[in-house]
Design a protein around this motif. Sequence first.
Motif, short mmCIF file in Angstrom:
data_model
loop_
_atom_site.label_atom_id
_atom_site.label_comp_id
_atom_site.label_asym_id
_atom_site.label_seq_id
_atom_site.Cartn_x
_atom_site.Cartn_y
_atom_site.Cartn_z
N VAL A 54 -4.93 -2.13 11.19
CA VAL A 54 -3.51 -1.82 11.32
C VAL A 54 -3.26 -0.55 10.52
O VAL A 54 -3.36 -0.54 9.29
CB VAL A 54 -2.63 -2.98 10.80
N ILE A 55 -2.98 0.53 11.24
CA ILE A 55 -2.93 1.87 10.64
C ILE A 55 -1.49 2.40 10.67
O ILE A 55 -0.82 2.34 11.70
CB ILE A 55 -3.85 2.82 11.44
N ASP A 56 -1.03 2.90 9.54
CA ASP A 56 0.32 3.46 9.51
C ASP A 56 0.31 4.82 8.81
O ASP A 56 -0.62 5.15 8.09
CB ASP A 56 1.31 2.52 8.80
N GLN A 57 1.36 5.58 9.05
CA GLN A 57 1.55 6.88 8.40
C GLN A 57 2.75 6.78 7.46
O GLN A 57 3.61 7.66 7.42
CB GLN A 57 1.74 7.98 9.45
N GLY A 58 2.77 5.72 6.69
CA GLY A 58 3.89 5.46 5.80
C GLY A 58 3.72 6.02 4.41
O GLY A 58 3.08 7.06 4.21
N ILE A 59 4.27 5.30 3.43
CA ILE A 59 4.33 5.83 2.06
C ILE A 59 3.00 5.74 1.32
O ILE A 59 2.81 6.38 0.30
CB ILE A 59 5.41 5.09 1.23
N ILE A 76 5.14 -1.31 9.36
CA ILE A 76 6.44 -0.81 9.84
C ILE A 76 7.35 -0.49 8.66
O ILE A 76 7.99 0.57 8.61
CB ILE A 76 7.10 -1.83 10.78
N GLN A 77 7.40 -1.38 7.68
CA GLN A 77 8.24 -1.16 6.50
C GLN A 77 7.78 0.04 5.69
O GLN A 77 8.60 0.78 5.13
CB GLN A 77 8.26 -2.42 5.63
N ALA A 78 6.46 0.25 5.63
CA ALA A 78 5.92 1.41 4.90
C ALA A 78 6.39 2.71 5.55
O ALA A 78 6.69 3.69 4.86
CB ALA A 78 4.40 1.35 4.86
N CYS A 79 6.47 2.72 6.89
CA CYS A 79 6.96 3.91 7.59
C CYS A 79 8.45 4.09 7.40
O CYS A 79 8.93 5.20 7.21
CB CYS A 79 6.63 3.80 9.08
N GLU A 80 9.17 2.98 7.45
CA GLU A 80 10.63 3.06 7.30
C GLU A 80 11.01 3.52 5.90
O GLU A 80 11.99 4.25 5.72
CB GLU A 80 11.25 1.70 7.62
N GLN A 81 10.23 3.11 4.88
CA GLN A 81 10.51 3.54 3.51
C GLN A 81 10.30 5.04 3.35
O GLN A 81 10.90 5.67 2.49
CB GLN A 81 9.59 2.79 2.53
N LYS A 82 9.45 5.59 4.19
CA LYS A 82 9.19 7.03 4.14
C LYS A 82 10.24 7.80 4.94
O LYS A 82 10.26 9.02 4.96
CB LYS A 82 7.79 7.30 4.71
#
Length: 217
Positions: free
Chosen positions: A154-159, A127-133
């Motif tokens: 756990v898959i994200d589209q973050g930084i 979640i934080q990786a996405c918010e940083q982006k």
Amino acid sequence: RQITKQIAHEIKNPLTPMKLNLQHLRTIRKDNEADYQERVNHLSKSLLSQIDNLTAIVDAFSAFSQMPKANAESFDMGQLVKEIVALFGHHKGVRLECEEDEGIILSVFADRNHFVSVLNNLIKNAIQACEQKNTEVDVLVRLSREDKFVRVDVIDQGIGIAGEDKINVFVPNFTTKTTGSGLGLAIARQIIENVEGSIGFVSEEGEGSTFYFLVPL
């Protein structure tokens, strides 16, 4: 030795500005400045925030150096994953995809509370990786069976993670964030490897990351 140096570094960082602010506060009190009370309130808030951060850092290092004894039990990893994802339901974009048929139990023998911590850490990081982006949170938690293991992704589209940082991801005290102790993933790896499981990740800078772990069924 390295962890001890890191504790000293993390604690020392906020102490200097805290000291300077307090000294400044004593000066303006002597000068009877009109906005003294307002500055006191502002500084108190700042100091309390820094103290909370220092406490969290010390607690995290303590947890890492003295992991509580595991109370192993048989539990359904699928059910646990669903419970944890439900807790993050207020974050738009966090969702669960289960590749197993409904009703199939993915039993593992481990400390359930330890894996609550593992899942909390991985999902919060995503979640934080996405918010940083500065993009809408888009985190997918996938559960599947892989040979004699249960696998959780756990898959994200973050930084994403920079190439030079990848080797340090599970190193105690390493973090790419501005806050935190950098121990979450190190503790997660310790928990998973203690039950003869494994943890890893794939990541592309600017595109996102997938953290996954496998635990024996």
